[in-house]
Write a protein that holds these residues in place. Sequence first.
Motif, PDB file in Angstrom:
ATOM      1  N   UNK A 200       0.615  -0.781  -0.089  1.00  0.00           N
ATOM      2  CA  UNK A 200       0.095   0.137  -0.082  1.00  0.00           C
ATOM      3  C   UNK A 200       0.593   0.969  -0.157  1.00  0.00           C
ATOM      4  N   UNK A 201       0.396   2.719   0.018  1.00  0.00           N
ATOM      5  CA  UNK A 201       1.129   3.669   0.139  1.00  0.00           C
ATOM      6  C   UNK A 201       1.962   4.001   0.904  1.00  0.00           C
ATOM      7  N   UNK A 202       0.977   3.633   1.768  1.00  0.00           N
ATOM      8  CA  UNK A 202       1.459   3.791   3.235  1.00  0.00           C
ATOM      9  C   UNK A 202       2.926   2.699   3.846  1.00  0.00           C
ATOM     10  N   UNK A 203       2.638   1.892   3.950  1.00  0.00           N
ATOM     11  CA  UNK A 203       4.001   0.684   3.661  1.00  0.00           C
ATOM     12  C   UNK A 203       5.161   1.248   2.431  1.00  0.00           C
ATOM     13  N   UNK A 204       4.342   1.150   1.367  1.00  0.00           N
ATOM     14  CA  UNK A 204       5.447   1.738   0.535  1.00  0.00           C
ATOM     15  C   UNK A 204       6.522   3.314   0.749  1.00  0.00           C
ATOM     16  N   UNK A 205       6.479   3.791   1.352  1.00  0.00           N
ATOM     17  CA  UNK A 205       6.487   4.567   1.847  1.00  0.00           C
ATOM     18  C   UNK A 205       7.567   4.067   3.593  1.00  0.00           C
ATOM     19  N   UNK A 206       7.294   3.818   3.667  1.00  0.00           N
ATOM     20  CA  UNK A 206       7.663   2.977   5.218  1.00  0.00           C
ATOM     21  C   UNK A 206       9.213   2.083   4.813  1.00  0.00           C
ATOM     22  N   UNK A 207       8.480   1.485   3.776  1.00  0.00           N
ATOM     23  CA  UNK A 207       9.536   0.508   3.359  1.00  0.00           C
ATOM     24  C   UNK A 207      10.624   2.119   2.555  1.00  0.00           C
TER      25      UNK A 207
END
Length: 257
Positions: free
Chosen positions: A65-72
């Motif tokens: 997801x967008x949030x998971x990609x930003x965290x990664x």
Amino acid sequence: MELISYITQNNIAGFLLLLLRFSGLFAFFPFFENQLVPVSVRGALSFFCTFMFFPLLPSMNYDLSLVEFIIAGVMEIMLGFVSGSILNFVFSAITFGGDLMSFSMGLTMASAYDPVSGAQKPIIAQTIAMLALVLVLTLDFHHGLFLLVSESFVHLPLGTFALSNRIIEYCVSAFVTMITVGFSMAFPIVAILLLADIIFGMIMKTNPQFNLLAIGFPIKIAIGLFVITLVIPSVIYHFQNDLISAFEFIKTIFWDK
């Protein structure tokens, strides 16, 4: 048509995460992060390395997801920051030692523009730091970086880096060691020049006509330069050992050992 079919959401996500991994390394690693390498060159180099290393990525699902990609992505930048900081502790130790040498010799005002850091530094510290940088290139440090990244794809997949207590403890220990090692490097010069100051004080006590600024100051510089030529091989030897030790620890981060 084959190229268009290759451009999928999963491949784009993997490409961007790999680009962030290289961007973090080129932004914070010694030699690459200095002012001699413009930001545009570092950006182009990050993109080129990403393009060359992308076929080496193992087949993985980057359906985030967008949030998971930003965290990664933040974790990839954090990986470069932590790894670069560990190596910078080693370089800071030798710079700190050079600053102490310059202060003891009275050369703190003899500063010049340092193209590596973009700031004014004493000439002695700058010379030792440049010598350390040449040693880094001699040890194929830049080639080891690329090997490190290529081997990390299996052991540390993209977006999976996380800070651990082991890394934090090593950084704290490296900071303390930086001060200790820097002072140890400068101790021979500091001790001998302190002895020279005591001798000059005794001479001035017995002979008030002795001009300390006209005679004593050049003698202190000559003594300091002579001692530096004697201890610099030992300084570089210990710097090499500390650099290899720090690089070995970074391997345990990239290879998740």
